[in-house]
Enzyme design. Structure first.
Site, mmCIF file in Angstrom:
data_model
loop_
_atom_site.group_PDB
_atom_site.id
_atom_site.type_symbol
_atom_site.label_atom_id
_atom_site.label_comp_id
_atom_site.label_asym_id
_atom_site.label_seq_id
_atom_site.Cartn_x
_atom_site.Cartn_y
_atom_site.Cartn_z
ATOM 1 N N SER A 14 0.810 -1.228 0.000
ATOM 2 C CA SER A 14 0.000 0.000 0.000
ATOM 3 C C SER A 14 0.839 1.273 0.000
ATOM 4 O O SER A 14 0.445 2.284 0.582
ATOM 5 C CB SER A 14 -0.962 0.008 1.204
ATOM 6 O OG SER A 14 -1.804 -1.117 1.180
ATOM 7 N N ILE A 19 -0.512 4.659 -8.074
ATOM 8 C CA ILE A 19 -0.467 6.112 -8.278
ATOM 9 C C ILE A 19 0.871 6.518 -8.872
ATOM 10 O O ILE A 19 0.941 7.391 -9.752
ATOM 11 C CB ILE A 19 -0.708 6.850 -6.945
ATOM 12 C CG1 ILE A 19 -2.120 6.565 -6.425
ATOM 13 C CG2 ILE A 19 -0.503 8.346 -7.113
ATOM 14 C CD1 ILE A 19 -3.228 7.106 -7.280
ATOM 15 N N TYR A 54 -14.186 -6.461 0.555
ATOM 16 C CA TYR A 54 -13.368 -6.250 1.747
ATOM 17 C C TYR A 54 -11.974 -6.848 1.588
ATOM 18 O O TYR A 54 -11.030 -6.441 2.261
ATOM 19 C CB TYR A 54 -14.055 -6.856 2.973
ATOM 20 C CG TYR A 54 -15.330 -6.147 3.365
ATOM 21 C CD1 TYR A 54 -15.325 -4.793 3.701
ATOM 22 C CD2 TYR A 54 -16.547 -6.815 3.387
ATOM 23 C CE1 TYR A 54 -16.495 -4.138 4.055
ATOM 24 C CE2 TYR A 54 -17.724 -6.168 3.744
ATOM 25 C CZ TYR A 54 -17.687 -4.827 4.076
ATOM 26 O OH TYR A 54 -18.844 -4.179 4.419
ATOM 27 N N GLU A 139 3.311 -2.503 -13.753
ATOM 28 C CA GLU A 139 3.358 -2.563 -12.291
ATOM 29 C C GLU A 139 3.248 -4.012 -11.838
ATOM 30 O O GLU A 139 2.360 -4.746 -12.273
ATOM 31 C CB GLU A 139 2.205 -1.743 -11.694
ATOM 32 C CG GLU A 139 2.120 -1.827 -10.181
ATOM 33 C CD GLU A 139 0.830 -1.254 -9.620
ATOM 34 O OE1 GLU A 139 0.577 -1.494 -8.418
ATOM 35 O OE2 GLU A 139 0.079 -0.593 -10.356
ATOM 36 N N THR A 187 17.150 4.622 6.419
ATOM 37 C CA THR A 187 17.334 4.112 5.059
ATOM 38 C C THR A 187 17.486 2.596 4.999
ATOM 39 O O THR A 187 17.459 2.016 3.919
ATOM 40 C CB THR A 187 18.578 4.751 4.418
ATOM 41 O OG1 THR A 187 19.752 4.316 5.131
ATOM 42 C CG2 THR A 187 18.506 6.270 4.467
ATOM 43 N N PRO A 189 15.507 -0.002 5.737
ATOM 44 C CA PRO A 189 14.476 -0.797 5.050
ATOM 45 C C PRO A 189 14.613 -0.758 3.532
ATOM 46 O O PRO A 189 14.418 -1.776 2.865
ATOM 47 C CB PRO A 189 13.164 -0.148 5.519
ATOM 48 C CG PRO A 189 13.499 0.449 6.844
ATOM 49 C CD PRO A 189 14.906 0.944 6.701
ATOM 50 N N CYS A 380 -26.497 1.498 -10.680
ATOM 51 C CA CYS A 380 -26.618 0.045 -10.783
ATOM 52 C C CYS A 380 -27.654 -0.474 -9.780
ATOM 53 O O CYS A 380 -28.850 -0.279 -9.969
ATOM 54 C CB CYS A 380 -25.250 -0.600 -10.601
ATOM 55 S SG CYS A 380 -25.187 -2.342 -11.101
ATOM 56 N N GLU A 404 -33.302 -11.396 -7.186
ATOM 57 C CA GLU A 404 -31.982 -11.634 -6.595
ATOM 58 C C GLU A 404 -32.115 -12.073 -5.146
ATOM 59 O O GLU A 404 -31.269 -12.801 -4.621
ATOM 60 C CB GLU A 404 -31.127 -10.370 -6.688
ATOM 61 C CG GLU A 404 -29.731 -10.531 -6.107
ATOM 62 C CD GLU A 404 -28.854 -9.296 -6.286
ATOM 63 O OE1 GLU A 404 -27.702 -9.332 -5.806
ATOM 64 O OE2 GLU A 404 -29.311 -8.308 -6.887
ATOM 65 N N HIS A 515 -22.293 2.018 -14.607
ATOM 66 C CA HIS A 515 -21.351 2.598 -13.645
ATOM 67 C C HIS A 515 -20.627 3.792 -14.273
ATOM 68 O O HIS A 515 -19.513 3.648 -14.798
ATOM 69 C CB HIS A 515 -20.336 1.539 -13.197
ATOM 70 C CG HIS A 515 -20.902 0.514 -12.274
ATOM 71 N ND1 HIS A 515 -20.896 0.660 -10.905
ATOM 72 C CD2 HIS A 515 -21.524 -0.665 -12.527
ATOM 73 C CE1 HIS A 515 -21.477 -0.390 -10.351
ATOM 74 N NE2 HIS A 515 -21.870 -1.209 -11.318
ATOM 75 N N GLU A 517 -19.043 6.136 -12.911
ATOM 76 C CA GLU A 517 -17.805 6.496 -12.210
ATOM 77 C C GLU A 517 -16.574 5.909 -12.883
ATOM 78 O O GLU A 517 -15.462 6.435 -12.723
ATOM 79 C CB GLU A 517 -17.872 6.056 -10.742
ATOM 80 C CG GLU A 517 -17.794 4.561 -10.487
ATOM 81 C CD GLU A 517 -19.137 3.849 -10.506
ATOM 82 O OE1 GLU A 517 -19.246 2.759 -9.914
ATOM 83 O OE2 GLU A 517 -20.085 4.386 -11.128
#
EC number: 6.3.4.2
Length: 543
Positions: A14, A19, A54, A139, A187, A189, A380, A404, A515, A517
């Site tokens: 993380s 990014i 999750y 990546e 330094t 790590p 949705c 559903e 969707h 977004e």
């Protein structure tokens, strides 16, 4: 000639490899280069489509219907380049492909092994569909030292040797933590993380060092010495106020210049970062603030709604306001009177989701927005909740529900297993691999003339948006629902699938089956989010 940049991460997870990759892509674009970004995920799932939000966070859907890692959303938002199914590969997918080839006899009886068969498949995934590009940024998910990452690291090691240093570069993202008791940055790590990379045969050419304060020049040179890189290739990655400031911060630290220097490309001219500076200026100096209640099911992990949160921020950028998000677990609204918590919000959004848990609370939130004339956007599952609410409380159908949740008296929402896509009929089976009966990817919709949603889309007659759902609003209840006041303002081209609903007598109430977004960008906010936040600004001035 295509050049490859491989981005790995170490010390902890993380740190923001996604990014960092997206920001480097944006910087190279600003210098006039074409880019494509890819993500290799070292988990055994074929894709994240069946993983719990999750566990994994958001599933990002591409135009061609791939269910991918949320980092591909960052790639699209920062570069504007649409990702495809070729841009995300997992251990599960690679192994599935290799095993399928072995069963077909493609390996001619050879013993199938991690090296060379798995690593060759990984290399093929990296090199696929890259002709004509200036840069491909790859990546590698996970953290260096994880056993799951070893085949991917071996594959990029081999590829680095095959391509040569003029066409391949290794960038390693690490953490340089500050220890308060010692009063200094450490330094060690980073040194140990680079040592882990060296153990698998990879010497990084550049280090991006996450830190919460500037790295002193002496410490920077120490990292360079022990990690065998140029001092200029030790790039500090300071914490910033918004992720859209990261490209500017990285440029000021010399990231893009050092990458171009490595490849022997011109790097003295300044890139055009005007649009990023304008975005950051708007985020830093808003002209107001609106509060949006997001009534969802997975609000304990905001990565479950990563693209949604960013799209609302984009709507704020379009209207020069700060958007404060109030994340609300929909289950709390199943308690009598709890929906009063929504008093004072300037907009209500019910996002996508699956399953019956919390649906009662979502329906209460829809009713609150409709009756109180609060701007509402249902996405949705949120649109389906709006239809069920209208059926129960306006159309005189108290037994209305979705199949559903099990058999129901009035199935205003039900399962469809075939629909039109272009000139073909597409069918899905529950036992299929690619999402089963899920409707995935980009589909067209036609907008009703004179509707609010058509005005929001700039009077476009047809739009194309991305879907991820199994259940559809039942077109057979259209007449009953429209008589009750709910307008079906967007339909599939064949007229059989309701895609958008709205209330003509409401200031701003729209539900969409897709969707939106997933297609919003900071420099090109999606019109639905720009319009929703504009309506929220008007609501703010009323209360």
């Amino acid at each position: 000639m295509t050049r490859y940049v491989f981005i790995t991460g170490g010390v902890v997870s993380s740190l923001g490899k996604g990014i960092a990759s997206a920001s480097l892509g944006a910087l190279l674009q600003a210098r006039g280069y074409s880019v494509r970004l890819r993500k290799l995920d070292p988990y055994l799932n074929v894709d994240p489509g069946t993983m719990s939000p999750y566990q994994h966070g958001e599933v990002f859907v591409t135009d061609d219907g791939a269910e991918t890692d949320l980092d591909l959303g960052h790639y699209e938002r920062f570069t504007g380049v649409h990702a495809t199914k070729s841009d995300n590969a997992t251990t599960g997918r690679i192994y599935s492909e290799v095993i399928a080839r072995e069963r077909r006899g493609d390996y001619l009886g050879a013993t199938v092994q991690v090296i060379p068969h798995i690593t060759d498949a990984i290399k093929q995934a990296i090199l696929r569909e890259t002709a004509g590009l200036d840069f491909v940024l790859v990546e590698i998910g996970g953290t260096v030292g994880d056993i799951e990452s070893l085949p991917f690291l071996e594959a990029i090691r081999q590829l680095g040797n095959e391509l040569g240093p003029h066409d391949a570069m290794f960038v390693h993202l690490t953490l340089v933590p500050y220890i308060p008791s010692a009063g200094e940055l450490k330094t060690k790590p980073t040194q140990h993380s680079v040592k882990e990379l060296l153990n698998v045969g990879i010497q990084p050419h550049m280090l991006i060092c996450r830190c919460d304060r500037p790295i002193p020049e002496g410490e920077r040179r120490k990292i360079a010495l022990f990690c065998n890189v140029r001092p200029e290739a030790v790039v500090p990655a300071l914490d910033v106020g918004t992720i859209y400031e990261v490209p500017i911060s990285y440029h000021e630290a010399g990231l893009d210049r050092e990458v171009l220097r490595h490849f022997g490309l011109p790097h003295d001219a300044e890139p055009d970062l005007g649009r990023w500076r304008r975005i950051v200026e708007t985020v830093r100096n808003p002209e107001g603030e609106v509060t949006i209640a997001v009534v969802g099911k997975y609000t304990n992990l905001l990565d479950s709604y990563k693209s949604l949160g960013e799209a609302l921020t984009h709507g704020g950028i379009a209207n020069r306001v700060r958007v404060r998000l109030d994340w609300v677990d929909s289950e709390i609204f199943e308690q009598p009177g709890a929906v009063a918590r929504l008093d004072g919000v300037h907009g209500i959004l019910v996002p996508g989701g699956f399953g019956e848990r919390g649906t009662g609370g979502k329906i209460e939130a829809v009713r609150f927005a409709r009756e109180r004339h609060v701007p509402f956007l249902g996405i949705c599952f949120g649109m389906q909740m709006a239809v069920i609410e209208a059926a129960r409380n306006l159309a005189g159908l108290p037994g209305a529900s979705s199949t559903e949740f099990g058999p129901c008296e009035v199935p205003v929402v039900g399962l469809l297993t075939e629909w039109a896509r272009g000139n073909e009929i597409e069918r899905r089976a529950a036992e299929g691999d690619l999402g089963g009966t899920m409707r995935l990817g980009a589909y067209a919709a036609t907008l009703v003339e004179g509707s609010l949603v058509r005005a929001v889309y700039g009077d476009a007659a047809t739009i194309e948006e991305r879907h991820r759902h199994r259940y559809e609003v039942n077109i057979h209840y259209r007449e009953r629902l429209e008589s009750a006041g709910l307008r079906f303002s967007g339909l599939s081209p064949d007229g059989l699938l309701p895609e958008i609903v709205e209330y003509p007598d409401h200031p701003w109430f729209i539900g969409v089956q897709y969707h939106p977004e997933l297609k919003s960008k900071p420099f090109d906010p999606h019109p639905l989010f720009a319009g929703f936040i504009e309506a929220a600004v008007k609501q703010m001035r009323l209360v």
